[in-house]
Design an enzyme around this catalytic site. Structure first.
Site, mmCIF file in Angstrom:
data_model
loop_
_atom_site.group_PDB
_atom_site.id
_atom_site.type_symbol
_atom_site.label_atom_id
_atom_site.label_comp_id
_atom_site.label_asym_id
_atom_site.label_seq_id
_atom_site.Cartn_x
_atom_site.Cartn_y
_atom_site.Cartn_z
ATOM 1 N N GLY A 46 -5.186 -3.842 2.381
ATOM 2 C CA GLY A 46 -3.806 -4.260 2.098
ATOM 3 C C GLY A 46 -2.793 -3.497 2.935
ATOM 4 O O GLY A 46 -1.844 -4.071 3.466
ATOM 5 N N CYS A 47 -3.002 -2.206 3.070
ATOM 6 C CA CYS A 47 -2.070 -1.371 3.830
ATOM 7 C C CYS A 47 -2.129 -1.705 5.319
ATOM 8 O O CYS A 47 -1.123 -1.658 6.014
ATOM 9 C CB CYS A 47 -2.365 0.105 3.590
ATOM 10 S SG CYS A 47 -2.182 0.551 1.846
#
Length: 158
Positions: A46-47
């Site tokens: 996600g990051c």
């Protein structure tokens, strides 16, 4: 639980090391708008998506007068690996002590897979030219967040 920032609040000052170990201060950006985004960990799916989205739109944001700083609890060495692996051009700084994360209300209790845990709350704070909070967004989604931000800031249609 750290306090969440509100529009009009003074943005907490900070100086943190970037991926090269150079100090980056919010004060360095005085007179410009800054998007300070907080994410849990470099090199996670996600990051990575979020950092790549910011990198892909950096020119568009810069043309609209915004600089971008990504803050995570990672050490500079990990940020450097993240930057190299994903070819990121966004400024990444590390806050291993979590003092800046806490000051911005981006560290505290959150729900993760139905459990309450303490950790980084994915957040974005927009600081205006005078160092005041223009917008403070908490619990944002990694995917689609940058596109939504561009629409909300009227930088992109959509």
């Amino acid at each position: 639980m750290s306090e969440r920032l509100q529009p009009g609040d003074p943005a907490p000052a900070f100086t943190l090391p970037d991926a090269d170990g150079k100090e980056v201060s919010l004060a360095d950006y005085a007179g410009r708008k800054v998007i300070v985004y907080f994410y849990p960990a470099a090199l996670t799916p996600g990051c990575t998506k979020q950092a790549c989205d910011f990198t892909d739109n950096l020119e568009l944001l810069a043309d609209a007068g915004y600089d971008v700083i990504g803050v995570s609890p990672d050490k500079p060495e990990k940020l450097a690996r993240f930057r190299e692996k994903e070819e990121l051009s966004v400024t990444l700084v590390g806050d291993p002590e979590k003092e800046v994360l806490t000051a911005y209300g981006a560290f505290g209790e959150k729900k993760l897979y139905g459990k309450v845990v303490t950790g980084v709350i994915r957040s974005t704070v927009i600081v205006d030219e005078d160092g005041k909070v223009e917008r403070a967004l908490y619990n944002v989604k990694a995917t689609g967040h940058v596109a939504k931000l561009l629409r909300d800031l009227k930088i992109a249609e959509g």
